[in-house]
Design a protein around this motif. Sequence first.
Motif, PDB file in Angstrom:
ATOM      1  N   VAL A  37      -4.663 -15.863  -3.485  1.00 43.00           N
ATOM      2  CA  VAL A  37      -4.180 -14.884  -4.463  1.00 43.00           C
ATOM      3  C   VAL A  37      -2.769 -15.241  -4.908  1.00 43.00           C
ATOM      4  CG1 VAL A  37      -5.589 -13.033  -3.486  1.00 43.00           C
ATOM      5  CG2 VAL A  37      -3.242 -13.336  -2.675  1.00 43.00           C
ATOM      6  N   ASP A  38      -2.445 -14.806  -6.127  1.00 39.12           N
ATOM      7  CA  ASP A  38      -1.100 -15.018  -6.659  1.00 39.12           C
ATOM      8  C   ASP A  38      -0.795 -13.908  -7.666  1.00 39.12           C
ATOM      9  OD1 ASP A  38       1.349 -16.451  -6.957  1.00 39.12           O
ATOM     10  OD2 ASP A  38       0.609 -17.236  -8.870  1.00 39.12           O
ATOM     11  N   PRO A  39       0.293 -13.171  -7.488  1.00 41.68           N
ATOM     12  CA  PRO A  39       1.297 -13.286  -6.436  1.00 41.68           C
ATOM     13  C   PRO A  39       0.737 -12.863  -5.071  1.00 41.68           C
ATOM     14  CG  PRO A  39       2.119 -12.023  -8.319  1.00 41.68           C
ATOM     15  CD  PRO A  39       0.657 -12.126  -8.480  1.00 41.68           C
ATOM     16  N   ALA A  40       1.453 -13.254  -4.025  1.00 42.34           N
ATOM     17  CA  ALA A  40       1.114 -12.806  -2.680  1.00 42.34           C
ATOM     18  C   ALA A  40       1.373 -11.304  -2.569  1.00 42.34           C
ATOM     19  CB  ALA A  40       1.954 -13.563  -1.654  1.00 42.34           C
ATOM     20  N   PRO A  41       0.725 -10.635  -1.624  1.00 37.53           N
ATOM     21  CA  PRO A  41       0.917  -9.177  -1.493  1.00 37.53           C
ATOM     22  C   PRO A  41       2.381  -8.777  -1.330  1.00 37.53           C
ATOM     23  CG  PRO A  41      -0.889  -9.922  -0.104  1.00 37.53           C
ATOM     24  CD  PRO A  41      -0.244 -11.155  -0.648  1.00 37.53           C
ATOM     25  N   GLU A  42       3.172  -9.625  -0.696  1.00 39.40           N
ATOM     26  CA  GLU A  42       4.564  -9.285  -0.403  1.00 39.40           C
ATOM     27  C   GLU A  42       5.530  -9.630  -1.532  1.00 39.40           C
ATOM     28  OE1 GLU A  42       2.111 -10.680   3.015  1.00 39.40           O
ATOM     29  OE2 GLU A  42       2.798 -11.630   1.144  1.00 39.40           O
ATOM     30  N   THR A  94      -2.092  -1.054  -7.346  1.00 38.00           N
ATOM     31  CA  THR A  94      -3.471  -1.521  -7.340  1.00 38.00           C
ATOM     32  C   THR A  94      -3.518  -3.042  -7.217  1.00 38.00           C
ATOM     33  OG1 THR A  94      -4.206   0.351  -8.693  1.00 38.00           O
ATOM     34  CG2 THR A  94      -5.630  -1.584  -8.655  1.00 38.00           C
ATOM     35  N   ALA A  95      -2.631  -3.739  -7.945  1.00 37.68           N
ATOM     36  CA  ALA A  95      -2.587  -5.199  -7.887  1.00 37.68           C
ATOM     37  C   ALA A  95      -2.202  -5.693  -6.496  1.00 37.68           C
ATOM     38  CB  ALA A  95      -1.608  -5.726  -8.930  1.00 37.68           C
ATOM     39  N   VAL A  96      -1.225  -5.040  -5.894  1.00 36.05           N
ATOM     40  CA  VAL A  96      -0.782  -5.436  -4.557  1.00 36.05           C
ATOM     41  C   VAL A  96      -1.901  -5.198  -3.535  1.00 36.05           C
ATOM     42  CG1 VAL A  96       0.852  -4.879  -2.720  1.00 36.05           C
ATOM     43  CG2 VAL A  96       1.657  -5.064  -5.081  1.00 36.05           C
ATOM     44  N   PHE A  97      -2.591  -4.077  -3.669  1.00 40.08           N
ATOM     45  CA  PHE A  97      -3.713  -3.770  -2.783  1.00 40.08           C
ATOM     46  C   PHE A  97      -4.822  -4.810  -2.960  1.00 40.08           C
ATOM     47  CE2 PHE A  97      -7.765  -1.570  -1.937  1.00 40.08           C
ATOM     48  CZ  PHE A  97      -7.549  -1.139  -0.638  1.00 40.08           C
ATOM     49  N   CYS A  98      -5.111  -5.162  -4.188  1.00 34.38           N
ATOM     50  CA  CYS A  98      -6.118  -6.183  -4.476  1.00 34.38           C
ATOM     51  C   CYS A  98      -5.747  -7.504  -3.812  1.00 34.38           C
ATOM     52  CB  CYS A  98      -6.263  -6.365  -5.983  1.00 34.38           C
ATOM     53  SG  CYS A  98      -7.396  -7.683  -6.475  1.00 34.38           S
ATOM     54  N   ALA A  99      -4.467  -7.883  -3.928  1.00 36.67           N
ATOM     55  CA  ALA A  99      -4.021  -9.143  -3.339  1.00 36.67           C
ATOM     56  C   ALA A  99      -4.271  -9.173  -1.839  1.00 36.67           C
ATOM     57  CB  ALA A  99      -2.533  -9.344  -3.630  1.00 36.67           C
ATOM     58  N   LYS A 100      -3.962  -8.086  -1.160  1.00 37.92           N
ATOM     59  CA  LYS A 100      -4.121  -8.074   0.296  1.00 37.92           C
ATOM     60  C   LYS A 100      -5.586  -8.063   0.696  1.00 37.92           C
ATOM     61  CE  LYS A 100      -2.611  -8.244   4.426  1.00 37.92           C
ATOM     62  NZ  LYS A 100      -1.975  -9.507   4.890  1.00 37.92           N
ATOM     63  N   GLN A 117      -2.234  -0.087   5.300  1.00 31.71           N
ATOM     64  CA  GLN A 117      -1.245   0.071   6.363  1.00 31.71           C
ATOM     65  C   GLN A 117      -0.198  -1.039   6.280  1.00 31.71           C
ATOM     66  OE1 GLN A 117      -2.898  -0.074  10.335  1.00 31.71           O
ATOM     67  NE2 GLN A 117      -1.119   0.945  11.230  1.00 31.71           N
ATOM     68  N   TYR A 118      -0.644  -2.236   5.992  1.00 36.68           N
ATOM     69  CA  TYR A 118       0.270  -3.374   5.887  1.00 36.68           C
ATOM     70  C   TYR A 118       1.214  -3.216   4.700  1.00 36.68           C
ATOM     71  CZ  TYR A 118       1.833  -8.176   5.061  1.00 36.68           C
ATOM     72  OH  TYR A 118       2.600  -9.295   4.843  1.00 36.68           O
ATOM     73  N   LEU A 119       0.726  -2.611   3.613  1.00 35.93           N
ATOM     74  CA  LEU A 119       1.463  -2.577   2.355  1.00 35.93           C
ATOM     75  C   LEU A 119       2.442  -1.427   2.210  1.00 35.93           C
ATOM     76  CD1 LEU A 119      -1.499  -3.478  -0.015  1.00 35.93           C
ATOM     77  CD2 LEU A 119       0.417  -4.965   0.573  1.00 35.93           C
TER      78      LEU A 119
END
Length: 421
Positions: free
Chosen positions: A311-316, A296-302, A22-24
């Motif tokens: 985490v790096d990079p941050a989700p945003e 998938t990477a962004v979801f993993c970060a969050k 939801q955030y992403l």
Amino acid sequence: MKKENFLGLSERVVELGKQAEQYLTPYFSRIDEIADYNTQKVLAAFRAHRVSDTMFAGTTGYGYDDHGRDTLEEIYADLFGTEAGLVRLGFVNGTHALSCALFGALEPGDVMLSVTSAPYDTLLNTVTGDCPGSMKRYGIGYRQIDLKDGRLDLEAIEKAAAADDVKMVFLQRSRGYAVRQTLSCAEIGEACAVVRRVNPNAVIMVDNCYGEFTEELEPTQVGADMCAGSLIKNPGGGLAPTGGYIVGRKDLVERAAYRLTAPGIGGECGCTMGQNRLLYQGLFLAPHVTAQAIKTAVFCAKVMQLLGFTVDPAPEAPRYDIIQTIAFGAPDPLRRFCEGIQAGAPVDSFVTPEPWAMPGYDDPVIMAAGAFVQGASIELSADAPMREPYVCYMQGGLTYPSGKAGILLAAEKLIQSGLCK
């Protein structure tokens, strides 16, 4: 009707995934925009080169007059904005393609200047290794400029690149097994401009592994003379069974081809054995598959951030490659995470990953990889050298739903083991 919980995920993990997703949502839209742009770019190249079914026929033996192979190389050149391309199954991995590019461009007495600190572990053997056949053994010099606060040190680059014996300036776009930022094409362009100002004849080369189709431009469109990478990463779209590519100036690509085969033969030989269809179709799917891996990477970060890990990079953050790092700080959570990723694989999900002495690395490496193509990091995988600070490098995901499932299974492992908040 109650939905089946096929993977046996706990209610906490299911809710964790929903919260992250939801955030992403707004960040996913930018990823889709880039995928749309690059898909149209690939489609336009296929149309311009009149790709037809006849190009999928394979050749054997010497591979002379392989129309499908030659046309694919022209398409790669168009997509990367270069004079020529070399796309071959004969490259056993990205390191092999990079090595051929380096040896093609450099001669004994020349100096290669790496401006992104030391190259990735496996390529470092080619450059400074004491093993037979390394650049060091051939009398090719090496210098490096370390990153400054994780970024390119343009002032130091300008000073070092001006040396008369520097014949190549090398940039590694992605982070490798280092805690650093991935370079954007804009940053690569800045470095290229600095080098051109003080050493206009130096070859500027980029290791483009993991970075293809993550932006709307590629390094060779912002000033690099050539770049190289692996077909079992982004540009193979999950379908290429092996291989690598080099794109760039015609003379540099030709010299690299002489290293792949033999001087005087170069790219004229190299049969495709019926694999052209997979290389074409994989390239056509590559922008979409790369976007799935980035999601998938962004979801993993969050998710990992919500569990209390750094985490790096941050989700945003904007994405310039498909890699996500998670700093676990200790070996146990790192191992549990990799076990969860392996459990989420379509192949060898029953295997428990263990650290081992992987060729080309100084430390034991743990690797979770249940892939249709062995070692294909465009498919969901996670790996890490077993050394402090125990940072894991997660990448891939042929589809976002399957990648998301793997991340949730990894979260389940960590929670069940009591290794997160």
